[in-house]
Design a protein around this motif. Structure first.
Motif, mmCIF file in Angstrom:
data_model
loop_
_atom_site.group_PDB
_atom_site.id
_atom_site.type_symbol
_atom_site.label_atom_id
_atom_site.label_comp_id
_atom_site.label_asym_id
_atom_site.label_seq_id
_atom_site.Cartn_x
_atom_site.Cartn_y
_atom_site.Cartn_z
ATOM 1 N N LEU A 195 -15.532 -9.904 -10.744
ATOM 2 C CA LEU A 195 -14.140 -9.509 -10.566
ATOM 3 C C LEU A 195 -14.030 -8.314 -9.621
ATOM 4 N N PHE A 196 -15.010 -7.436 -9.691
ATOM 5 C CA PHE A 196 -15.027 -6.265 -8.818
ATOM 6 C C PHE A 196 -15.660 -6.548 -7.460
ATOM 7 N N GLY A 197 -16.024 -7.798 -7.202
ATOM 8 C CA GLY A 197 -16.506 -8.143 -5.877
ATOM 9 C C GLY A 197 -18.003 -8.254 -5.731
ATOM 10 N N GLY A 198 -18.751 -8.216 -6.833
ATOM 11 C CA GLY A 198 -20.199 -8.381 -6.737
ATOM 12 C C GLY A 198 -20.826 -7.331 -5.840
ATOM 13 N N GLU A 199 -21.468 -7.776 -4.766
ATOM 14 C CA GLU A 199 -22.156 -6.856 -3.857
ATOM 15 C C GLU A 199 -21.188 -6.005 -3.049
ATOM 16 N N LYS A 240 -15.940 -0.797 -2.567
ATOM 17 C CA LYS A 240 -14.815 -0.467 -3.440
ATOM 18 C C LYS A 240 -14.985 0.932 -4.028
ATOM 19 N N GLU A 241 -16.221 1.283 -4.360
ATOM 20 C CA GLU A 241 -16.462 2.636 -4.844
ATOM 21 C C GLU A 241 -16.179 3.654 -3.752
ATOM 22 N N ALA A 242 -16.612 3.361 -2.534
ATOM 23 C CA ALA A 242 -16.380 4.274 -1.417
ATOM 24 C C ALA A 242 -14.892 4.496 -1.176
ATOM 25 N N ALA A 243 -14.061 3.505 -1.493
ATOM 26 C CA ALA A 243 -12.616 3.646 -1.313
ATOM 27 C C ALA A 243 -12.005 4.606 -2.320
ATOM 28 N N LEU A 244 -12.722 4.899 -3.413
ATOM 29 C CA LEU A 244 -12.194 5.786 -4.448
ATOM 30 C C LEU A 244 -12.604 7.236 -4.264
ATOM 31 N N LEU A 245 -13.598 7.490 -3.427
ATOM 32 C CA LEU A 245 -14.149 8.837 -3.300
ATOM 33 C C LEU A 245 -13.690 9.496 -2.008
ATOM 34 N N PRO A 246 -13.219 10.758 -2.065
ATOM 35 C CA PRO A 246 -12.776 11.449 -0.853
ATOM 36 C C PRO A 246 -13.958 11.977 -0.050
ATOM 37 N N VAL A 247 -13.744 12.115 1.233
ATOM 38 C CA VAL A 247 -14.760 12.658 2.141
ATOM 39 C C VAL A 247 -15.238 14.027 1.664
ATOM 40 N N SER A 248 -14.334 14.810 1.063
ATOM 41 C CA SER A 248 -14.683 16.165 0.630
ATOM 42 C C SER A 248 -15.831 16.182 -0.371
ATOM 43 N N GLN A 249 -16.075 15.062 -1.081
ATOM 44 C CA GLN A 249 -17.162 15.024 -2.050
ATOM 45 C C GLN A 249 -18.524 14.752 -1.398
ATOM 46 N N ARG A 250 -18.535 14.392 -0.134
ATOM 47 C CA ARG A 250 -19.803 14.095 0.533
ATOM 48 C C ARG A 250 -20.060 14.997 1.737
ATOM 49 N N GLU A 256 0.833 -1.207 0.000
ATOM 50 C CA GLU A 256 0.000 0.000 0.000
ATOM 51 C C GLU A 256 0.864 1.252 0.000
ATOM 52 N N SER A 257 1.957 1.219 0.749
ATOM 53 C CA SER A 257 2.866 2.357 0.788
ATOM 54 C C SER A 257 3.471 2.629 -0.579
ATOM 55 N N LEU A 258 3.882 1.583 -1.286
ATOM 56 C CA LEU A 258 4.478 1.761 -2.603
ATOM 57 C C LEU A 258 3.447 2.188 -3.647
ATOM 58 N N GLN A 259 2.207 1.757 -3.478
ATOM 59 C CA GLN A 259 1.144 2.242 -4.363
ATOM 60 C C GLN A 259 0.984 3.755 -4.220
ATOM 61 N N ASP A 293 -8.198 -4.313 -5.885
ATOM 62 C CA ASP A 293 -8.063 -3.115 -5.057
ATOM 63 C C ASP A 293 -6.884 -2.269 -5.535
ATOM 64 N N GLU A 294 -5.782 -2.929 -5.890
ATOM 65 C CA GLU A 294 -4.620 -2.210 -6.412
ATOM 66 C C GLU A 294 -4.967 -1.539 -7.736
ATOM 67 N N ALA A 295 -5.668 -2.260 -8.597
ATOM 68 C CA ALA A 295 -6.050 -1.706 -9.895
ATOM 69 C C ALA A 295 -6.918 -0.462 -9.734
ATOM 70 N N LEU A 296 -7.908 -0.542 -8.861
ATOM 71 C CA LEU A 296 -8.805 0.593 -8.656
ATOM 72 C C LEU A 296 -8.080 1.777 -8.032
ATOM 73 N N ARG A 297 -7.145 1.489 -7.179
ATOM 74 C CA ARG A 297 -6.432 2.556 -6.484
ATOM 75 C C ARG A 297 -5.495 3.316 -7.411
ATOM 76 N N LEU A 298 -4.925 2.626 -8.397
ATOM 77 C CA LEU A 298 -3.896 3.233 -9.224
ATOM 78 C C LEU A 298 -4.395 3.777 -10.558
#
Length: 314
Positions: free
Chosen positions: A235-239, A244-254, A172-175, A197-202
């Motif tokens: 592949l994206f984890g179904g339900e 996973k979407e929440a991990a991509l969005l910053p608190v500032s957007q909500r 995670e640090s290297l990502q 998770d790595e793919a979505l993060r990068l």
């Protein structure tokens, strides 16, 4: 920057990559993802001609790659792999300076470039320059591998599961470091992983492969919200896609403006993800969080209702 046009790769009667077309824009971080054997690493290796494609065309800056000498093509592309590929009997500094030496750079220029890259990747010259690969941790060795890939200042960086063998914290640090590096250097990066998770993060541009074909590509949020078929959804984890979407969005957007009542006791940074905010709420049994800036000053608030019930307009 990179164009694959109806590219196919066959090994005997087996088709590893089947008629794929893909464009990677200059300065973009493109991630190829999929299950083992889907053709993503073969696709990466065709770009620098470690593997020759069977059909179709691959262009770099508008020119077919077969018009370049193999050595010339590879030297203008950095290449980082999971095992780092460092020479065990060479020091860190010598490993990093490999390609500039092959290009016959002057010694002073090579030394300056090695020092620059080690500083960029958080490796002290005094501590690491004279060490050998077996004396490094996994994360340190991977940083050296990335530094070597960047040594000749290539326009393109190819990365094949570079963090796959690392523990989760180091990975995670290297990502994070890769994203920061990309923001500064603006390289065109093609990155292969099987970790969603790595793919979505990068990824700026996410490409999903299955059985040698591209089944969907686009922005990460686009693929999460509108998977093309059941395979992409699974592949994206179904339900689990909501988290996973929440991990991509910053608190500032909500977050909402601070209310007139007392601020919530629990706090969260405005650049933290919504997934982190939800975790804090669950852990602290809190329905509201005060959102703070980098200096710790309150700039808004986030409620559980706002987090889970807001319209997805970002």
């Amino acid at each position: 920057m990179i164009d694959l046009i109806h590219v196919t790769k066959r090994f005997g009667v087996a088709t590893a990559v089947d008629d794929i077309s893909l464009s990677v824009a200059q300065g973009e971080l493109c991630v190829l993802v999929g299950t083992s054997g889907c053709g993503k690493s073969t696709t990466l290796r065709m770009i620098n001609r470690l593997i020759e494609h069977s059909e179709g065309e691959i262009h770099i800056d508008g020119q077919q790659i077969r018009r370049f000498r193999q050595e010339t093509l590879r030297r203008r592309m950095g290449y980082a792999i999971q095992s780092t590929g460092l020479f065990p009997h060479w020091t860190v500094a010598r490993n990093i300076g490999l390609v500039p030496r092959l290009l016959k750079w002057p010694a002073a220029r090579i030394q300056a470039r090695v020092e620059e890259l080690m500083a960029l990747l958080g490796l002290s010259m005094e501590e690491f320059a004279h060490k050998y690969p077996h004396q490094l941790s996994g994360g340190q060795a991977q940083r050296v591998g990335v530094a070597r890939a960047l040594a000749a200042d290539p326009d393109i960086l190819l990365m094949d599961e570079p963090f796959g063998a690392l523990d989760p914290i180091t990975r995670e640090s290297l990502q994070d470091e890769l994203r920061e590096l990309q923001a500064r250097l603006h390289k065109t990066i093609v990155f292969v992983t099987h970790d969603m998770d790595e793919a979505l993060r990068l990824a700026d541009h996410l490409v999903v492969m299955h059985q040698g074909r591209i089944v969907q590509q686009g922005w990460p949020l686009e693929l999460l919200r509108e998977p093309a078929d059941g395979f992409v959804e699974s592949l994206f984890g179904g339900e689990d896609r909501g988290l996973k979407e929440a991990a991509l969005l910053p608190v500032s957007q909500r977050m909402q403006p601070l209310g007139h009542d007392l601020p919530a006791r629990e706090r969260i940074g405005q650049q933290a993800s919504l997934r982190e905010a939800l975790s804090v709420m669950l852990w602290r049994h809190a329905e509201r969080l005060t959102v703070v800036d980098d200096d710790g000053q309150p700039v808004g608030e986030l409620s559980l209702r706002r987090l889970v019930g807001a319209r997805r307009d970002d």
